[in-house]
Design an enzyme around this catalytic site. Structure first.
Site, PDB file in Angstrom:
ATOM      1  N   LYS A  73       0.839  -1.204   0.000  1.00 23.31           N
ATOM      2  CA  LYS A  73       0.000   0.000   0.000  1.00 23.31           C
ATOM      3  C   LYS A  73       0.869   1.247   0.000  1.00 23.31           C
ATOM      4  O   LYS A  73       1.951   1.261   0.599  1.00 23.31           O
ATOM      5  CB  LYS A  73      -0.849  -0.037   1.283  1.00 23.31           C
ATOM      6  CG  LYS A  73      -1.923   1.009   1.384  1.00 23.31           C
ATOM      7  CD  LYS A  73      -3.251   0.517   0.863  1.00 23.31           C
ATOM      8  CE  LYS A  73      -4.264   1.654   0.764  1.00 23.31           C
ATOM      9  NZ  LYS A  73      -3.964   2.568  -0.357  1.00 23.31           N
ATOM     10  N   LYS A 109       5.105   2.621  -2.955  1.00 22.99           N
ATOM     11  CA  LYS A 109       4.872   4.023  -3.308  1.00 22.99           C
ATOM     12  C   LYS A 109       5.075   4.199  -4.798  1.00 22.99           C
ATOM     13  O   LYS A 109       5.897   3.508  -5.411  1.00 22.99           O
ATOM     14  CB  LYS A 109       5.870   4.919  -2.575  1.00 22.99           C
ATOM     15  CG  LYS A 109       5.426   6.361  -2.515  1.00 22.99           C
ATOM     16  CD  LYS A 109       4.394   6.543  -1.432  1.00 22.99           C
ATOM     17  CE  LYS A 109       4.109   7.967  -1.123  1.00 22.99           C
ATOM     18  NZ  LYS A 109       3.544   8.056   0.240  1.00 22.99           N
ATOM     19  N   ASN A 236      -3.308  19.544   1.438  1.00 26.03           N
ATOM     20  CA  ASN A 236      -4.387  18.762   2.055  1.00 26.03           C
ATOM     21  C   ASN A 236      -4.092  18.415   3.514  1.00 26.03           C
ATOM     22  O   ASN A 236      -4.956  18.560   4.380  1.00 26.03           O
ATOM     23  CB  ASN A 236      -4.620  17.493   1.234  1.00 26.03           C
ATOM     24  CG  ASN A 236      -5.752  16.669   1.800  1.00 26.03           C
ATOM     25  OD1 ASN A 236      -6.785  17.213   2.203  1.00 26.03           O
ATOM     26  ND2 ASN A 236      -5.561  15.364   1.882  1.00 26.03           N
TER      27      ASN A 236
HETATM   28  N1  GLU Z   1       0.114   8.834   0.572  1.00 25.52           N
HETATM   29  C1  GLU Z   1      -0.320   8.646   1.917  1.00 25.52           C
HETATM   30  C2  GLU Z   1       0.861   8.337   2.827  1.00 25.52           C
HETATM   31  O1  GLU Z   1       1.973   8.715   2.567  1.00 25.52           O
HETATM   32  C3  GLU Z   1      -1.448   7.652   2.023  1.00 25.52           C
HETATM   33  C4  GLU Z   1      -1.126   6.252   1.604  1.00 25.52           C
HETATM   34  C5  GLU Z   1      -2.349   5.333   1.536  1.00 25.52           C
HETATM   35  O2  GLU Z   1      -3.432   5.748   1.938  1.00 25.52           O
HETATM   36  O3  GLU Z   1      -2.172   4.227   1.061  1.00 25.52           O
HETATM   37  O4  GLU Z   1       0.705   7.779   3.881  1.00 25.52           O
END
Ligand code: GLU
Length: 478
Positions: A73, A109, A236
């Site tokens: 994720k 990522k 955000n």
């Molecule tokens: N981009 C966000 C982070 O750095 C959210 C990642 C997600 O919800 O998978 O945590």
């Protein structure tokens, strides 16, 4: 903004140094430390999109740091500064973040090297769909293998395009919607996801201030009320965090730092108005009701109680770590403090609430969204009215008592309405997020206070996270 000096390690190396610091205090089986630290794979794609009469080539990445749990994720970032080192650092942080807040995912990522402000909506849709296509056909977007989400430069709109692209390419997959999180509500999203990271920052600070011993370590006292906060980045995350802290906890947002300078007001800025100005004018320049400072980065070192870097990595580095006056720093961004700056701040007695915990609200609510998509039902749909009916029984009994006791006792006017209402999805999401942030903080704090060789929350957080990842490797027989 304050770019990290050249003599500092890269972002990925910086994350690894922090990892090493914690791993050195653990008793991991030989070789496991190295296995956990390295990034498993990074896929680079270069693809062309025909725009404005010619083919433009874009470069994108999806890094998979650890598959000890699947799906993996992590967000997809759109920024001109995206490169392999950055996505790998961010993917590693996702592994540790998910482990710390017990979201059952490995870390990943993605990033697209693009300045989204240079393209109109239609062009961005073409680019996003093409990037998504490249990732989907390699299972780098997939409900059971790799689930992206928004990050810097992306939001609900991009996630909706990605979800739709996946559905077009997997027409019979009943779980298609779970291929990405951070979608709009009408495309399978969940209430409260947009503001989740900012909400998580608020819950993290509330939990920190519930422990007077911890507050004292930062040479602060009391609660959040009246605390002077400087926020760097009103995107955000920074916007929602600043808004909630000022409107709901009585904190004073004394400084806001943006790309084109900073605003400063010791009596507290009106976050909503500054944000409106920013959206309308593309910057804070010209905002009428505050002192403005052209050298925004200098405000990072201004006097305040809490500093919240909420934008880019590396903004607090060897060049300015000695000047930071805030007593407490909360990393709402990923990696805003370099490893070198972290050493300096720690020696100076500053308390840092680290990114792997502080900004985990986003992925926590993403987890709820993914579960919602897989269960195909809105949270609260089955139990809400049943809960109300049971509460009605209590209210009826209390009303009988109220009648019997006359003037001696009566129901508080708002009690009935508040008590009767069953929780809707947003309330359940907030409750789940609050619980997650409290428990994760307590697990870090146990290590922080329980071990003489651990003197900071970051190392404590890494120890908790690495231990959990190591356990799942062991459970797999590795
Ligand atoms: N981009 C966000 C982070 O750095 C959210 C990642 C997600 O919800 O998978 O945590």
């Amino acid at each position: 903004m304050c770019a990290a000096p050249l003599n500092e390690p890269t972002f990925r190396q910086s994350v690894d140094l922090m990892f090493n610091r914690a791993a050195a205090l653990m008793d991991l089986p030989p070789g496991l430390e190295q296995k956990i630290r390295v990034c498993n794979a990074t896929y680079t794609v270069r693809f062309g999109v025909r725009l404005r009469g010619q083919i433009h080539t874009f470069t994108g990445y999806r890094a998979v740091h650890s598959e000890h749990m699947e799906p993996v994720k992590g967000g997809i970032r759109y920024s001109a500064a995206v490169d392999q080192d950055e996505v790998e650092a961010l993917a590693a942080l996702m592994t540790y973040k998910c482990a710390l807040v017990e979201a059952p995912f490995g870390g990943s990522k993605g990033g697209l090297c693009i300045d989204p402000r240079e393209y109109d909506e239609h062009e961005l849709e073409l680019i996003t769909r093409r990037f998504a296509y490249e990732l989907i056909k390699r299972d780098l977007i997939n409900p059971s293998q790799n689930v992206p989400a928004p990050d810097m430069g992306t939001g609900e709109r991009e996630m909706a395009w990605i979800a739709d692209q996946f559905a077009r390419m997997n027409t019979t997959d009943i779980n298609a919607r779970a291929c990405v999180t951070g979608k709009p509500l009408n495309a399978g999203g969940i209430a409260g996801r947009v503001e989740a990271t900012g909400r998580g920052v608020q819950y993290a600070l509330r939990e920190f201030f519930r422990h007077p011993e911890d507050v004292a370590k930062a040479e602060l006292s009391g609660g959040l009320d009246g605390k002077r906060v400087i926020v760097q980045g009103l995107g955000n995350v920074g916007y929602h965090a600043a808004r909630f802290l000022s409107e709901e906890d009585g904190a004073l947002i004394t400084g806001i730092i943006e790309r084109d300078g900073a605003l400063y007001d010791p009596k507290g800025l009106d976050v909503g108005r500054v944000h409106e100005w920013l959206v309308r004018h593309g910057g804070i320049t010209g905002y009428p009701d505050a002192n403005s400072v052209a050298d925004g980065a200098a405000v990072l070192a201004a006097e305040c109680d809490i500093l919240i870097p909420a934008a880019l990595e590396g903004v607090i580095n060897l060049s300015n770590a000695h000047d930071i006056q805030a007593k407490l720093i909360l990393e709402a961004a990923n990696g805003p403090i370099t490893a070198g700056a972290d050493d300096i701040l720690r020696t100076r007695g500053k308390v840092i609430i680290p990114d792997l915990y502080a900004n985990a609200g986003g992925v926590t609510v993403s987890y709820f969204e993914w579960v919602k998509n897989l269960s195909h039902i809105r949270f609260g749909r089955m139990q809400r009215r049943q809960e109300e009916a049971r509460h009605q029984l209590v209210v009826d009994e209390l009303q009988r008592l109220d009648l019997m006791l006359g003037d001696a006792w009566s129901l508080t006017p708002s009690f009935k309405e508040k008590y009767l209402r069953g929780a809707d999805e947003l309330e359940l999401v907030r409750s789940g997020l609050d619980d997650t942030m409290r428990i994760a903080y307590q697990s870090m704090r146990e290590v922080w206070h329980g071990r003489d060789d651990v003197t900071d929350l970051r190392t404590a957080g890494f120890i908790v996270a690495i231990d959990r990842v190591a356990r799942s490797y062991r459970a797999k027989g590795l």
